[in-house]
Design an enzyme around this catalytic site. Structure first.
Site, PDB file in Angstrom:
ATOM      1  N   LYS A   1      74.229  70.428  63.825  1.00  0.00           N
ATOM      2  CA  LYS A   1      72.823  70.397  63.466  1.00  0.00           C
ATOM      3  C   LYS A   1      72.691  70.939  64.468  1.00  0.00           C
ATOM      4  O   LYS A   1      71.390  71.782  64.427  1.00  0.00           O
ATOM      5  CB  LYS A   1      72.395  69.113  62.666  1.00  0.00           C
ATOM      6  CG  LYS A   1      72.996  68.265  61.826  1.00  0.00           C
ATOM      7  CD  LYS A   1      72.165  66.828  62.241  1.00  0.00           C
ATOM      8  CE  LYS A   1      72.372  65.784  60.944  1.00  0.00           C
ATOM      9  NZ  LYS A   1      73.939  65.444  61.198  1.00  0.00           N
TER      10      LYS A   1
ATOM     11  N   GLU B   1      75.196  57.275  70.083  1.00  0.00           N
ATOM     12  CA  GLU B   1      76.071  57.947  69.149  1.00  0.00           C
ATOM     13  C   GLU B   1      77.286  58.457  70.158  1.00  0.00           C
ATOM     14  O   GLU B   1      78.571  58.011  70.098  1.00  0.00           O
ATOM     15  CB  GLU B   1      76.014  58.894  68.697  1.00  0.00           C
ATOM     16  CG  GLU B   1      77.272  59.282  67.345  1.00  0.00           C
ATOM     17  CD  GLU B   1      76.870  60.531  66.121  1.00  0.00           C
ATOM     18  OE1 GLU B   1      77.668  61.042  65.046  1.00  0.00           O
ATOM     19  OE2 GLU B   1      75.876  61.423  66.501  1.00  0.00           O
TER      20      GLU B   1
ATOM     21  N   HIS C   1      76.904  62.954  64.130  1.00  0.00           N
ATOM     22  CA  HIS C   1      76.037  63.014  63.322  1.00  0.00           C
ATOM     23  C   HIS C   1      74.307  63.814  64.340  1.00  0.00           C
ATOM     24  O   HIS C   1      74.274  64.327  64.023  1.00  0.00           O
ATOM     25  CB  HIS C   1      75.482  61.676  63.025  1.00  0.00           C
ATOM     26  CG  HIS C   1      74.156  61.605  62.588  1.00  0.00           C
ATOM     27  ND1 HIS C   1      73.649  62.262  60.549  1.00  0.00           N
ATOM     28  CD2 HIS C   1      72.603  60.895  62.700  1.00  0.00           C
ATOM     29  CE1 HIS C   1      73.075  61.547  60.379  1.00  0.00           C
ATOM     30  NE2 HIS C   1      71.791  61.313  60.850  1.00  0.00           N
TER      31      HIS C   1
ATOM     32  N   HIS D   1      69.369  69.449  59.674  1.00  0.00           N
ATOM     33  CA  HIS D   1      69.756  67.991  59.990  1.00  0.00           C
ATOM     34  C   HIS D   1      69.143  68.569  58.256  1.00  0.00           C
ATOM     35  O   HIS D   1      67.859  68.519  57.788  1.00  0.00           O
ATOM     36  CB  HIS D   1      68.300  66.950  59.748  1.00  0.00           C
ATOM     37  CG  HIS D   1      69.186  66.089  59.562  1.00  0.00           C
ATOM     38  ND1 HIS D   1      70.002  65.360  59.134  1.00  0.00           N
ATOM     39  CD2 HIS D   1      68.483  64.293  59.925  1.00  0.00           C
ATOM     40  CE1 HIS D   1      70.689  64.371  58.339  1.00  0.00           C
ATOM     41  NE2 HIS D   1      69.389  63.698  59.493  1.00  0.00           N
TER      42      HIS D   1
ATOM     43  N   PHE E   1      68.516  56.715  57.925  1.00  0.00           N
ATOM     44  CA  PHE E   1      67.576  55.653  57.560  1.00  0.00           C
ATOM     45  C   PHE E   1      67.633  54.339  57.213  1.00  0.00           C
ATOM     46  O   PHE E   1      67.959  54.224  55.870  1.00  0.00           O
ATOM     47  CB  PHE E   1      65.846  55.870  57.208  1.00  0.00           C
ATOM     48  CG  PHE E   1      65.052  57.314  58.319  1.00  0.00           C
ATOM     49  CD1 PHE E   1      65.800  57.551  59.878  1.00  0.00           C
ATOM     50  CD2 PHE E   1      64.121  57.670  57.158  1.00  0.00           C
ATOM     51  CE1 PHE E   1      65.027  58.300  60.052  1.00  0.00           C
ATOM     52  CE2 PHE E   1      63.183  58.640  58.209  1.00  0.00           C
ATOM     53  CZ  PHE E   1      63.369  58.965  59.738  1.00  0.00           C
TER      54      PHE E   1
ATOM     55  N   CYS F   1      70.099  60.113  55.186  1.00  0.00           N
ATOM     56  CA  CYS F   1      70.786  60.825  55.481  1.00  0.00           C
ATOM     57  C   CYS F   1      72.998  60.417  55.580  1.00  0.00           C
ATOM     58  O   CYS F   1      73.300  61.029  55.989  1.00  0.00           O
ATOM     59  CB  CYS F   1      70.330  61.302  57.212  1.00  0.00           C
ATOM     60  SG  CYS F   1      68.410  61.614  57.087  1.00  0.00           S
TER      61      CYS F   1
END
Length: 566
Positions: free
Chosen positions: A488, A468, A457, A493, A553, A317
């Site tokens: 998002k 975050e 994110h 996403h 990931f 991502c």
């Protein structure tokens, strides 16, 4: 016995001197000589020379040593090293006249307790002697002139075009206006039957046509991620004013494409597997190339005739941010003048949905899809899949000015790090994210006080959002103007395309002076200051510098920074 123990190291020194001064026999003619000298060095190291000699030998001086050992050393050099001493050695009155041992000659070499020199002076002598030996032994045949590289002013990178394919629209203005109005693009999945799945919602693109952008013959065989990529890429060119006339004048060798994908052509590959159950003859002949993540960039370059940097980065991502940063680096280094960069993904198919369900990463709020994606809210239960593409047209500043391009923003820089912690989970201490942001600031030359907008994110996962936020507060907590939001919350996403679409949102925020809201933020998580997060309505903000985060990931962290062009 005393003679041999003292002659070995002396012989070694003399060999180096004589060979460097042009003795009659060289190493190429007598390879054994080099081997022998190394052997003698090793032998001399193994021998222990006492710091205190016997009373009879303590009175040795330079002349005595010369007369006692001169002939024996010459014999050693002749017999063992297979060549005669050089003329300078033969004509010298004493060994010390060679200059390798200084005024104190052997006392320095063998560390004897001579009464007329101290330890510090011996060190100085050895340094001087070593420099002299090196000057002789390493004399170049021809003088080498080192040219200092001239200092070059760093090339600046600006954004001159944008293209998107998203659940909220397929052009930058429609997309961003929907974001500003808080419209959600999350809905029930319609392209396949997912009644048996625990998650049946996504940011699915309902209406999309590649007509006029992709040749019909190719569009029937391509995966959707490629169709999204080509369409968004060409729309970015149109938005950037790259007309046919401008295209003809471009140096194609300095125009490149770097648009990545996290998942690649999943549907093309899945369809090939299903066809293989019948016969390999039923398989799409393009199933292998059209499934690879690099082929979207390659096909777009073929269509445009762009021969500059062309490849794909796949970091889950975080893909788009990696691609944008590397594309900018190509321009900064002078390898390109124009780059199309970003990301594209289309993984809302049975195997894609099933895979993320198996990871237990998705929201199961099927009854109210528009409320499912809720970053930083206490009731979040996972992220919502999305699909689409986001592409930026970036250029070297002078190149853009020369063709009269409309400059939306300037790309200042960015960075990336790796958590090196877990396949899917962020580091509990947030060190990887903090380091990434700090490196991005340092590379961009931007102070923490100047960053007053962050497109986070924030995927709507329990651990990720909070970690975050804490990292952002660590870096920018002293800035009272800081505003943070998550695109998002409205489109889900988009995986590898997320960073590209969010980069467009960041540039649009700079361009318009408005930042979009965070929808579904009804009960902020404990420890989250609602004043830092944008509320349920759009907010006016004079952006000094905007930071966009993307994490993937595998622990891939990436941060990029944009600012108004001045």
């Amino acid at each position: 016995m005393a003679t041999s123990s003292m002659a070995s190291p002396l012989c070694t020194w003399l060999v180096a001197a004589c060979m460097s001064l042009g003795c009659e026999a060289d190493r190429s003619r007598s390879p054994y000589s080099f081997h022998c000298s190394k052997k003698m060095i090793r032998s001399s190291r193994r021998r222990k020379v006492g710091s205190k000699c016997a009373s009879g030998s303590s009175e040795f001086n330079r002349g005595a040593i010369s007369s006692s050992y001169g002939s024996s050393i010459q014999g050693l050099m002749s017999s063992c090293l297979a060549f005669e001493p050089c003329d300078e050695y033969s004509s010298s009155k004493s060994l010390s006249s060679l200059g390798f041992f200084g005024d104190n000659g052997f006392s320095s070499l063998f560390r004897s307790n001579t009464p007329y020199i101290n330890r510090r002076q011996r060190r100085v002598n050895r340094a001087v002697q070593s420099e002299k030996a090196m000057a002789v032994a390493v004399q170049p045949a021809q003088e080498i002139i080192t040219m200092k590289k001239p200092s070059i002013k760093q090339r600046r990178v600006v954004v001159t075009g944008m293209g998107v394919v998203t659940p909220l629209g397929h052009d930058p203005d429609t997309f961003y206006n929907n974001l500003l109005n808080g419209v959600s693009g999350i809905s029930e999945i319609e392209t396949f039957d997912c009644a048996e799945y625990p998650t049946r919602i996504a940011g699915e693109i309902k209406s999309f046509s590649s007509d006029g952008w992709v040749a019909p013959k190719l569009s029937k065989r391509m995966d959707k991620f490629m169709l999204y990529l080509l369409t968004a890429g060409k729309k970015a060119l149109v938005d950037g004013g790259i007309t046919d006339d401008v295209m003809d004048e471009l140096n194609k060798e300095k125009c490149g494409v770097l648009i990545g994908s996290a998942m690649g052509g999943m549907k093309v590959f899945n369809d090939a597997i299903e066809a293989l159950r019948i016969s390999y003859k039923k398989m799409n002949p393009f199933c292998v190339p059209f499934a690879t993540t690099n082929m979207g960039s390659a096909m777009l370059a073929m269509d445009l005739g762009w021969m500059g940097p062309n490849y794909s980065i796949s970091t889950a991502c975080a893909t788009s941010n990696f691609c944008i940063l590397n594309a900018a680096d190509h321009i900064i280094r002078g390898e390109a003048d124009v780059m199309l960069c970003g990301g594209s993904d289309a993984a809302i198919i049975p195997i894609g949905l099933g895979g993320f369900v198996a990871c237990r990463a998705l929201s199961q709020r099927n009854g109210d899809p528009t409320k499912a994606s809720r970053p930083w809210d206490t009731n979040r239960d996972g992220f919502v899949m999305g699909e689409g593409a986001g592409v930026l047209l970036i250029e070297e500043l002078e190149h853009a000015k020369k063709r009269g391009a409309n400059i939306y923003a300037e790309f200042l820089g960015g960075s990336f790090t790796c958590d090196a912690y877990h396949v899917t989970e962020p580091r509990p201490d947030g060190v990887g994210v903090i380091l990434c942001i700090e490196k991005a600031l340092a590379r961009s030359g931007v102070s923490k006080e100047d960053v007053n907008y962050v497109n986070a994110h924030a995927t709507s996962t329990p651990a990720g959002d909070l970690k975050e936020y804490q990292a952002l507060l660590h870096c920018f907590g002293q800035n009272p103007e800081l505003k943070v939001n998550s695109t998002k919350s409205m489109i889900g996403h988009l995986l590898g395309a997320a960073g590209g679409v969010e980069a467009v949102a960041a540039v649009q925020a700079i361009r318009t002076g408005w930042v979009h809201p965070n929808i579904n933020l009804e009960n902020p998580d404990e420890g989250v200051d609602p004043r830092v997060l944008v509320g349920p309505k759009k907010e006016r903000l004079d952006i000094k510098a905007a930071l966009s985060n993307s994490f993937g990931f595998g622990g891939h962290n990436s941060s990029i920074i944009f600012a108004p062009y001045k």
